[in-house]
Design a protein around this motif. Structure first.
Motif, short mmCIF file in Angstrom:
data_model
loop_
_atom_site.label_atom_id
_atom_site.label_comp_id
_atom_site.label_asym_id
_atom_site.label_seq_id
_atom_site.Cartn_x
_atom_site.Cartn_y
_atom_site.Cartn_z
N ALA A 125 0.91 -1.03 -0.10
CA ALA A 125 0.12 0.15 0.25
C ALA A 125 0.93 1.35 -0.05
O ALA A 125 0.66 2.29 -0.92
N GLU A 126 1.70 1.12 0.88
CA GLU A 126 3.04 2.36 0.84
C GLU A 126 3.38 2.41 -0.61
O GLU A 126 3.47 3.84 -1.06
N LEU A 127 4.06 1.51 -1.20
CA LEU A 127 4.46 1.63 -2.39
C LEU A 127 3.73 2.17 -3.55
O LEU A 127 4.21 3.25 -4.19
N LEU A 128 2.56 1.90 -3.48
CA LEU A 128 1.45 2.22 -4.55
C LEU A 128 1.27 3.73 -4.27
O LEU A 128 0.91 4.18 -5.20
N SER A 129 1.00 4.01 -2.96
CA SER A 129 0.69 5.29 -2.56
C SER A 129 1.83 6.20 -3.20
O SER A 129 1.41 7.43 -3.54
N ARG A 130 3.03 6.10 -3.09
CA ARG A 130 3.86 6.76 -3.68
C ARG A 130 3.60 6.88 -5.32
O ARG A 130 4.28 7.91 -5.64
N PHE A 131 2.98 5.89 -5.78
CA PHE A 131 2.64 6.26 -7.20
C PHE A 131 1.31 6.97 -7.41
O PHE A 131 0.54 6.87 -8.48
N ASP A 132 0.75 7.53 -6.39
CA ASP A 132 -0.83 7.93 -6.18
C ASP A 132 -1.69 7.00 -6.62
O ASP A 132 -2.63 7.32 -7.28
N LEU A 133 -1.47 5.94 -6.08
CA LEU A 133 -2.50 4.78 -6.61
C LEU A 133 -2.90 4.23 -5.09
O LEU A 133 -2.13 3.63 -4.54
N HIS A 134 -4.26 4.70 -4.76
CA HIS A 134 -4.71 4.47 -3.51
C HIS A 134 -5.86 3.29 -3.76
O HIS A 134 -6.93 3.71 -3.77
N ILE A 135 -5.39 2.11 -3.54
CA ILE A 135 -6.30 1.00 -3.99
C ILE A 135 -6.27 -0.03 -2.79
O ILE A 135 -5.42 -0.28 -2.05
N ASP A 136 -7.29 -0.85 -2.81
CA ASP A 136 -7.04 -1.87 -1.55
C ASP A 136 -6.32 -3.14 -2.37
O ASP A 136 -6.68 -3.76 -3.05
N VAL A 137 -5.16 -3.32 -1.76
CA VAL A 137 -4.10 -4.02 -2.06
C VAL A 137 -4.48 -5.50 -1.76
O VAL A 137 -3.95 -6.34 -2.29
N THR A 138 -5.51 -5.80 -1.04
CA THR A 138 -5.87 -7.18 -0.57
C THR A 138 -6.63 -7.71 -1.78
O THR A 138 -7.06 -8.93 -1.78
#
Lengths: 511, 343
Positions: A125-138
């Motif tokens: 989730a942290e990694l993706l938020s750095r890419f501005d991607l706020h999704i449910d990683v599960t």
């Protein structure tokens, strides 16, 4: 160029396949903090060069230096361990695993056989938020759009601390907004000193984001130059060996002759599980465009007409007669052909030969018992290989060995062989070089001139403008507008696609 | 000449054929030549090779049927149970416990047994093509239930029969050759004609490679699958007849037990990918003969029955190695390099 700066150097790379030399003495150099566009037509050798670099193919000659050291990755895994990561055009992740699993697959944190799910999910989730991607990683990856999947693939590649990041056609399935975001990410990575190899067919994007351009043609190195010093016209000329005016000329017949035509097909209040209440008329000899963003419902209409998704309510009239299209063969018998959007999974029959791929639809239409003789099918294949100038060593070559553009031409040949009255093309030029693109666009206009009706679906607005005589625009699975002839412009289409007060669906505008 | 040979060496049938010849040759050498001996007694041909052909006929028939199921990327593991059903139906009719009116009527027995096979196949086909159950699961249903059905038909007993006409199916001779060979030849020719002279073969391969694309080209994928599994059921019924005629009765617990694995192995040895795609019926038939000759030769070489299966599996490993593309490329690479040096 200072040797210190050079991150990656490839020299005298040669790769032969049975019957073809895919790369001949090719060179390529990438510096730290550089976005380097690798350009060329289909079959120019871009993909092969990438695959040699990432260890998918073994090279037959030449040297690869990574940070001055000679390397020879034997597998994509090995390349990745050296710091060369790749994100492919078709997302190569596992759709039925969760997003977080996809990010960490093969390098799960944890110990003694136990996987630390909490850490995985948090870090993903942290990694993706750095890419501005706020999704449910599960959630499973296939719950998300192709664009999101692509971002996940890039995030994964970057997270494996890549020195060299290869993006092979990353933008072909992304919307404009998503492309912009991708570019931001690319610039961010560049600022960190990463070298990025960017393979694409979109020249505008090359000029927007790249620092350097290397051009390949026919498996040979053509030139390398800073982007700013290579004007677009020259670039195109180098890529294809012709002048750009040749391609730019707008087919005139698509706009001319906008008189009353005969109706070929009428959809009335038709709905499938994917799309509701569509009214569309398709006239004989017109090129009708379905515009809209990915997921707007443009493909769903074509699939409904072709009987892929069954009609739940509403009616379909073909040639004035009510027709129940339950499966593709019924639509084909009514004179309809359809090149689907996903060439690899719905178009080509990979292991079969070019000849067999061309004959398949006609054979199915004729019926199983009325088999074409070997000679007939060879004649048919040769005819279309020549007519569409399909580049293949022989008609017996497996289709999956052909480049994307040539595969697409084979699919086109398959449908033209059935002599359809209506041919629906869903993204026929995706991932295809501009030369072939122009050929396909010209073919569309020519076929319409001969009286065939065509439905044209493309994400590229300029292509739609160039090809279509009439256009309906979709948003959120609804028809929101129709443009005819001179009304068709990029500006109008984008306005309708994006939506706005005056562009909201009005029932009287949709007919 | 060498051009033709090279072309043939690329044919799917080449390697299985080489393996078969190698096994036979090895047998011949070990046996000091007696392996190849043929005798004519009462105008009938006898010998080890004839034994292999006759005993392998069941497996060849099954392989012919199952090849197409495998070529679409599916499978059929119910064939052994269908064999039991077919044998049970036929023997119960000949015996008179089923349809007493037709007691002893071999023709009725054979027709109804084949019909039972067709019904079984149709059942599999409907589950796979219409209900969309995975082939291995769908056919497992009949694999398990089939033996129960067969037991119900024979009322749980081993039915022994006394009918020379029925025995003929396995033991008969025509023109000096065992009758089962004619059954195999008939099925083979029929399937070859149907797959080569119509577009059936092409459609099967297309479905095996990419069933979604195939549907998009207008191929009626479901209908073809239905036909394939029905045909596989029919072939299993034929094999069941041969088997029960051979043991002169129906033994529902043991008829065709685990033979589905040998049938699938025959196809795999023949070089047809179990993922689907290109297939070759002749290669599968040779695959079946390879398995049969391994069984026969292991026995002939006097290997203790306890290790028969181990020897068989070792040979299979070798065959798979020979079939492996990578292995072949390595070998071919060595050969071509040598050829270059000589030139």
């Amino acid at each position: 160029m200072d040797t210190q700066e050079k991150l990656l150097e490839m020299e005298h790379i040669t790769k032969k396949f049975p019957g073809v030399v895919a790369l001949r003495d090719v060179q390529f150099a990438l510096r730290r903090g550089e976005i380097h566009a690798l350009l060329g037509e289909n079959g120019a050798g871009k993909s092969t060069l990438i695959k040699v670099l990432t260890g998918v193919f073994e090279r037959d000659g030449g040297d690869i230096f990574l940070e001055g050291r000679a390397v020879s990755p034997q597998s994509p895994q090995a390349a990745q361990n050296m710091g060369i990561s790749t994100v492919y055009q078709e997302v190569n992740l596992c759709p039925n695993l969760s997003v977080a699993e996809n990010v960490y697959i093969g390098r799960e944190p944890g110990s003694a056989g136990r996987i630390d799910w909490k850490t995985i999910n948090r870090k993903a989730a942290e990694l993706l938020s750095r890419f501005d991607l706020h999704i449910d990683v599960t959630q499973n990856l296939d719950r998300y759009s192709v664009a999101v999947q692509q971002m996940v693939a890039i995030a994964r590649a970057v997270d494996i601390s890549a020195k060299v990041l290869i993006l092979d056609e990353p933008t072909s399935s992304l919307t404009a907004v998503e492309v912009r975001k991708l570019f931001e990410i690319m610039r961010m990575l560049k600022a960190r000193g990463m070298g990025i190899i960017f393979v694409t067919h979109f020249l505008d994007q090359v000029y927007e984001v790249s620092d350097t351009i290397t051009v390949l043609r026919g498996g040979e190195y053509v030139c390398s130059s800073p982007t700013a010093e290579l004007p677009k016209m020259q670039l195109v000329a180098r890529m294809i060996g012709k002048e750009y005016e040749d391609l730019e000329s707008r087919p005139s017949s698509s706009l001319a002759d906008r008189g009353k035509r005969d109706l070929f097909l009428r959809l009335q209040g038709a709905a499938s599980a994917q799309i509701s209440h569509v009214d569309i008329d398709i006239q004989k000899g017109e090129v009708l465009g379905f515009s809209g963003l990915l997921g707007s419902g443009r493909s769903e209409i074509a699939r409904l007409i072709f009987g892929v998704d069954p009609i739940v309510t509403g009616g379909l009239e073909i040639g004035g007669r009510k027709t129940a299209v339950k499966e593709p063969i019924t639509a084909m018998r009514a004179g309809i052909g359809f090149c689907p959007e996903n060439r690899k999974s719905e178009g080509i029959v990979g292991e079969l030969s070019v000849r067999e791929n061309i004959m398949l639809a006609l054979q199915a239409k004729q019926g199983m018992l009325r088999a074409m003789s070997r000679r007939q099918s060879e004649k048919l294949a040769d005819e279309y290989i020549e007519a569409l100038s399909i580049k293949t060593p022989s008609r017996e070559q497996s289709i999956h060995n052909l480049s994307g553009g040539n595969q697409q031409k084979v699919i086109l040949a398959r449908w033209l062989a059935t002599a359809p009255d209506l041919l629906m093309l869903d993204e026929p030029t995706r991932g295809i070089d501009i030369g072939t693109k122009a050929e396909i666009q010209k073919l569309v206009t020519k076929l319409a001139g001969e009286g065939m009706s065509l439905v044209f679906i493309s994400s590229e607005v300029d292509e739609m403008v160039r090809c279509c005589g009439r256009m309906v625009i979709l948003r959120d699975k609804k028809l929101v507008g129709e443009l005819t002839g001179e009304e068709i412009s990029e500006d109008m289409i984008v306005k309708y696609m994006a939506g706005g007060e005056q562009f909201e669906p009005k029932t009287e505008t949709i007919q | 000449m060498s051009q033709k040979l090279r072309q043939f060496s690329k044919n799917q049938i080449f390697w299985p054929l080489m393996v078969l010849l190698a096994i036979l040759l090895a047998n011949g050498i070990v046996s000091g030549g007696s392996f190849f001996e043929m005798r004519i007694v009462d105008g009938h041909l006898y010998g080890r090779l004839i034994d292999i052909l006759r005993n392998g006929s069941k497996l060849m028939v099954l392989a012919i049927g199952i090849t197409m199921a495998l070529a679409t990327g599916g499978t059929d593991i119910s064939v052994g149970s269908v064999m039991a059903i077919s044998g049970a139906v036929a023997c119960s009719i000949v015996d008179g416990r089923l349809l007493p009116g037709a007691s002893g009527n071999v023709a009725v027995a054979v027709v109804l047994a084949l019909l039972a096979g067709v019904l079984c196949g149709l059942w599999n086909g409907v589950l796979i093509a219409k209900v969309k159950i995975q082939p291995i699961v769908a056919t497992m249903i009949l694999m398990v239930a089939g033996r129960g059905i067969a037991q119900l038909i024979t009322e749980g007993k081993i039915v022994t029969i006394n009918s020379d006409a029925y025995y003929f199916i396995n033991g008969g001779y025509i023109l000096g050759l065992p009758f089962p060979l004619f059954i195999v030849a008939f099925a083979f020719v029929l399937v070859m004609l149907f797959t080569r002279k119509t577009a059936f073969g092409l459609f099967i391969e297309a479905i095996g490679v990419n069933s979604v694309s195939s549907r998009f080209t207008g191929i009626k994928v479901d209908r073809i699958k239905l036909m394939i599994y029905t045909f596989s059921g029919l072939m299993a019924a034929v094999a069941g007849l041969i088997e029960s005629a051979g043991i002169k009765g129906a033994d529902c617990n043991n008829a065709g037990l685990l033979i589905e694995l040998d049938a699938i192995l025959s196809v795999a040895i023949g070089g047809t990918s179990l993922f689907g795609g290109r297939f070759s019926i002749p290669a599968s038939v040779i695959g079946a003969l390879i398995i049969q000759s391994i069984s026969t030769s292991v026995l002939a070489m006097g290997v203790a029955p306890e290790v028969t299966l181990v020897v068989k599996s070792l040979i299979v490993v070798v065959i798979c190695l020979v079939q492996s593309k990578k292995f072949k490329e390595t070998i071919a690479g060595k050969f071509s390099r040598r050829a270059v040096k000589e030139a």
